[in-house]
Enzyme design. Structure first.
Site, PDB file in Angstrom:
ATOM      1  N   ALA A  36     -10.840   4.872  -5.149  1.00 19.94           N
ATOM      2  CA  ALA A  36     -11.537   6.079  -5.606  1.00 19.94           C
ATOM      3  C   ALA A  36     -12.403   5.770  -6.818  1.00 19.94           C
ATOM      4  CB  ALA A  36     -10.514   7.169  -5.931  1.00 19.94           C
ATOM      5  N   ASN A  63      -4.029  -0.102  -4.880  1.00 24.45           N
ATOM      6  CA  ASN A  63      -3.397   0.013  -3.559  1.00 24.45           C
ATOM      7  C   ASN A  63      -4.433  -0.060  -2.445  1.00 24.45           C
ATOM      8  OD1 ASN A  63      -0.707   0.141  -4.093  1.00 24.45           O
ATOM      9  ND2 ASN A  63      -0.517   2.355  -3.900  1.00 24.45           N
ATOM     10  N   ARG A 306       5.026  10.758   9.805  1.00 22.60           N
ATOM     11  CA  ARG A 306       5.794   9.712   9.113  1.00 22.60           C
ATOM     12  C   ARG A 306       7.123  10.229   8.575  1.00 22.60           C
ATOM     13  NH1 ARG A 306       0.821   6.576   5.998  1.00 22.60           N
ATOM     14  NH2 ARG A 306       0.084   5.556   7.884  1.00 22.60           N
TER      15      ARG A 306
HETATM   16  C1  LIG Z   1       0.322  -1.136   1.594  1.00 21.92           C
HETATM   17  C2  LIG Z   1      -0.446   0.132   1.749  1.00 21.92           C
HETATM   18  C3  LIG Z   1      -1.165   0.359   2.907  1.00 21.92           C
HETATM   19  C4  LIG Z   1      -1.916   1.513   3.041  1.00 21.92           C
HETATM   20  N1  LIG Z   1      -2.705   1.669   4.135  1.00 21.92           N
HETATM   21  C5  LIG Z   1      -3.484   2.768   4.239  1.00 21.92           C
HETATM   22  C6  LIG Z   1      -4.414   2.888   5.303  1.00 21.92           C
HETATM   23  O1  LIG Z   1      -4.615   1.975   6.094  1.00 21.92           O
HETATM   24  N2  LIG Z   1      -5.113   4.050   5.403  1.00 21.92           N
HETATM   25  C7  LIG Z   1      -4.957   5.087   4.516  1.00 21.92           C
HETATM   26  O2  LIG Z   1      -5.597   6.116   4.663  1.00 21.92           O
HETATM   27  N3  LIG Z   1      -4.128   4.948   3.449  1.00 21.92           N
HETATM   28  C8  LIG Z   1      -3.419   3.823   3.290  1.00 21.92           C
HETATM   29  N4  LIG Z   1      -2.611   3.686   2.192  1.00 21.92           N
HETATM   30  C9  LIG Z   1      -2.724   4.656   1.098  1.00 21.92           C
HETATM   31  C10 LIG Z   1      -4.024   4.392   0.337  1.00 21.92           C
HETATM   32  O3  LIG Z   1      -4.288   3.016   0.356  1.00 21.92           O
HETATM   33  C11 LIG Z   1      -3.957   4.879  -1.109  1.00 21.92           C
HETATM   34  O4  LIG Z   1      -3.552   6.220  -1.153  1.00 21.92           O
HETATM   35  C12 LIG Z   1      -5.312   4.774  -1.757  1.00 21.92           C
HETATM   36  O5  LIG Z   1      -5.851   3.484  -1.555  1.00 21.92           O
HETATM   37  C13 LIG Z   1      -5.226   5.075  -3.238  1.00 21.92           C
HETATM   38  O6  LIG Z   1      -6.499   4.831  -3.797  1.00 21.92           O
HETATM   39  P1  LIG Z   1      -6.756   5.177  -5.318  1.00 21.92           P
HETATM   40  O7  LIG Z   1      -8.112   4.730  -5.642  1.00 21.92           O
HETATM   41  O8  LIG Z   1      -6.384   6.582  -5.579  1.00 21.92           O
HETATM   42  O9  LIG Z   1      -5.694   4.292  -6.098  1.00 21.92           O
HETATM   43  P2  LIG Z   1      -5.624   2.703  -6.175  1.00 21.92           P
HETATM   44  O10 LIG Z   1      -6.440   2.059  -5.130  1.00 21.92           O
HETATM   45  O11 LIG Z   1      -4.193   2.353  -6.272  1.00 21.92           O
HETATM   46  O12 LIG Z   1      -6.363   2.389  -7.551  1.00 21.92           O
HETATM   47  C14 LIG Z   1      -5.843   2.818  -8.784  1.00 21.92           C
HETATM   48  C15 LIG Z   1      -6.269   1.786  -9.822  1.00 21.92           C
HETATM   49  O13 LIG Z   1      -6.075   2.322 -11.130  1.00 21.92           O
HETATM   50  C16 LIG Z   1      -5.546   1.294 -11.945  1.00 21.92           C
HETATM   51  N5  LIG Z   1      -4.878   1.939 -13.077  1.00 21.92           N
HETATM   52  C17 LIG Z   1      -3.732   2.651 -13.036  1.00 21.92           C
HETATM   53  N6  LIG Z   1      -3.431   3.089 -14.278  1.00 21.92           N
HETATM   54  C18 LIG Z   1      -4.407   2.635 -15.108  1.00 21.92           C
HETATM   55  C19 LIG Z   1      -4.636   2.745 -16.514  1.00 21.92           C
HETATM   56  N7  LIG Z   1      -3.797   3.390 -17.317  1.00 21.92           N
HETATM   57  N8  LIG Z   1      -5.748   2.151 -17.039  1.00 21.92           N
HETATM   58  C20 LIG Z   1      -6.608   1.465 -16.246  1.00 21.92           C
HETATM   59  N9  LIG Z   1      -6.415   1.300 -14.910  1.00 21.92           N
HETATM   60  C21 LIG Z   1      -5.334   1.896 -14.352  1.00 21.92           C
HETATM   61  C22 LIG Z   1      -4.601   0.561 -11.007  1.00 21.92           C
HETATM   62  O14 LIG Z   1      -4.261  -0.717 -11.497  1.00 21.92           O
HETATM   63  C23 LIG Z   1      -5.439   0.511  -9.725  1.00 21.92           C
HETATM   64  O15 LIG Z   1      -6.275  -0.609  -9.687  1.00 21.92           O
HETATM   65  C24 LIG Z   1      -1.874   2.507   2.020  1.00 21.92           C
HETATM   66  C25 LIG Z   1      -1.143   2.290   0.868  1.00 21.92           C
HETATM   67  C26 LIG Z   1      -0.441   1.110   0.713  1.00 21.92           C
HETATM   68  C27 LIG Z   1       0.318   0.876  -0.552  1.00 21.92           C
END
Ligand SMILES: Cc1cc2nc3c(=O)[nH]c(=O)nc-3n(C[C@H](O)[C@H](O)[C@H](O)COP(=O)(O)OP(=O)(O)OC[C@H]3O[C@@H](n4cnc5c(N)ncnc54)[C@H](O)[C@@H]3O)c2cc1C
Length: 478
Positions: A36, A63, A306
């Protein structure tokens, strides 16, 4: 000059504790360099804004990087040739019902209506999808899932990192955001963040237009998740990367943000019994495999939600099951970038020339397994699963071509549906229901979209849709 210099260092003294902090200033500050966050950074930077992404880990991706990368979107050009009927309304209804009507209908509308455009936007920026076409990932409830060519979530991270950087965004790694700066406590605009680098350097980064929170969920934070579900203590495995600690939720609450759905924590019934990770499979999907327990029997419709699947697994001996499939659906390299031959050699996947040998390898009664597979194959031929009601569109592949494969799996903490309350513009809402000016959020840090149970494939759609909305609105300073 202003553009180049955004690093502009105002070097000033922060009065508190007499500690010297560097002060930087950007238009948009993105907290978290996962899916995101990078989508938001690309959106804001492409609008001509000076953008800084702060990532606490030594690498971007979160993630999203380790995810399957598969994404739900109604996409007729790819679904219709396969005879798949679908509509935005159907995606909406399934997402709403799949979360037990606890998701916010307005946000779900934005998600499902925005997903096809998000797919197009990602393709325009270089993401390519698997030629095998559309499928139904575990827990997706309908074949509208699209799989990128690049393994896991690497494609999503690559294209949005490239797009953000190409448009001039900066990324600071090893920099943890520790708090949000709000003009008047619980009333004014959020104007920046406080951060600390891994070598202890303190930073105060001001955002002229907005701060985007994109810190992901809290699946790896044992204390936080047990607060909301005491069963998910330290012994419980997770699929999440260690940075998934819910930092953004706490920081947002500290400046007055409301949260919702914190008790809704998803277990995916596809974790490795040793590590909890979803890797280590042979890549057979629910349409080409069955789930059997230690008695060699099926116990559930594999196409279910799920939470339904996980609860069914908990009822089985040792709370464990095996996926069973035949050789025709096993690729040379899986979408996780693993070779089934290596997994077999490492003892993580079991392979045998006959079902009898496979049963012996995994310690289930051979007669029962043979009978289960024979009965399932009949269901495939008749197109009707009288035992568990697996839908006809998932009854495409009989299990009959040796060698046969078995993979042990257990439920593992996967997704936290709860988080910061946002509106359709990705603006964060406070505990009185008011917008917090200057603060936006997207991705798993937010709550209220997926209700009690997220559909498989809807989270990548979420980051691509709401990440973009958050970046654009932060850029506009709305
Ligand atoms: C193994 C796995 C497989 C999955 N497969 C799928 C799939 O195929 N399809 C699907 O729809 N969903 C899937 N999901 C769910 C989906 O991947 C996640 O919900 C989504 O990628 C989350 O994206 P995000 O950007 O919100 O968070 P993330 O991609 O987790 O990014 C958050 C980032 O913020 C950083 N961060 C956190 N706190 C701080 C801070 N205090 N200061 C600075 N940086 C910080 C973290 O280190 C990380 O890099 C999967 C999840 C997992 C774990």
């Amino acid at each position: 000059m202003r553009r180049l210099g955004l690093f502009l260092l105002i070097a000033c003294l922060v009065a508190s504790a007499g500690v010297r902090a560097q002060v930087l200033e950007y238009d948009v500050v993105v907290v978290g360099g996962g899916g995101a966050g990078l989508v938001a950074a690309a959106a804001a930077a492409e609008k001509g804004q000076q953008v800084l992404v702060l990532e606490k880990m030594a690498f971007v991706g979160g993630n999203t990087l380790v995810s399957g990368g598969v994404c739900n979107a109604v996409y007729p050009p790819w679904q219709e040739p396969l005879g798949i009927e679908d509509s935005i309304e159907f995606h909406y209804q399934q997402t709403l019902a799949g979360g037990d009507y606890r998701g916010n209908p307005d946000l779900i509308r934005v998600l499902v209506e925005g997903a096809p455009a998000a797919l197009d936007r990602s393709r325009e920026r270089g993401l390519t999808f698997h030629p095998d076409g559309v499928f139904q990932v575990l827990g997706a409830l309908w074949p509208r899932t699209h799989r990128p060519m690049e393994s896991a979530g690497t494609g999503w991270i690559r294209i949005y990192l490239e797009a953000a950087k190409k448009a001039g965004a900066h990324v600071l790694l090893n920099t943890r955001v520790i708090g949000l700066l709000r003009q008047e406590p619980l009333a004014g605009r959020v104007y920046g963040v406080k951060a600390i680098s891994s070598d202890g350097k303190q930073l105060e980064i001001h955002a002229r237009k907005g701060v985007v929170l994109a810190t992901g969920g809290f699946g790896a934070n044992v204390e936080m998740r047990t607060l909301h579900n005491p069963l998910l203590g330290p012994g419980f495995p997770t699929t999440n990367q260690p940075g998934t600690m819910g930092d953004g939720i706490t920081m947002a609450q500290d400046v007055g943000a409301d949260v919702t759905g914190m008790d809704f924590i998803q277990l995916i019934p596809a974790g490795c019994p040793k590590t909890g990770a979803v890797t280590g499979t042979v890549g057979a999907g629910i349409a080409s495999s069955i789930m059997i327990n230690k008695k060699g029997e099926r116990f559930v419709n594999e196409g279910e939600r799920r939470d339904v699947l996980s609860n069914a697994v908990f009822q089985q001996p040792d709370g464990l099951y095996y996926t069973i499939n035949d050789s025709r659906v096993v690729p040379e390299v899986t979408s996780w970038g693993e070779r089934p031959t290596d997994l077999v050699a490492e003892g993580r996947v079991f392979k045998a020339g006959t079902l009898k040998e496979l049963a012996e390898l995994i310690g289930v009664p051979a007669k029962a397994l043979a009978a289960t597979v024979a009965r399932y194959n009949e269901s495939v031929r008749s197109g009707e699963d009288r035992d568990f009601g697996k839908p006809a569109h998932l009854l495409k592949a009989a299990i009959e071509e040796p060698p046969f494969y078995a993979v042990p799996r257990v439920p593992s903490v996967h997704h936290t549906m709860g988080g910061v309350v946002i509106n359709r513009h990705a603006q964060v809402i406070d505990r009185r229901g008011q917008v917090i000016p200057g603060l936006y959020a997207a991705g798993e840090v937010t709550g209220g979209i997926h209700g009690t149970n997220r559909l498989g494939g809807n989270a990548i759609a979420d980051i691509a849709v709401f990440g973009w909305i958050a970046g654009e609105n932060a850029a506009a300073g709305n």
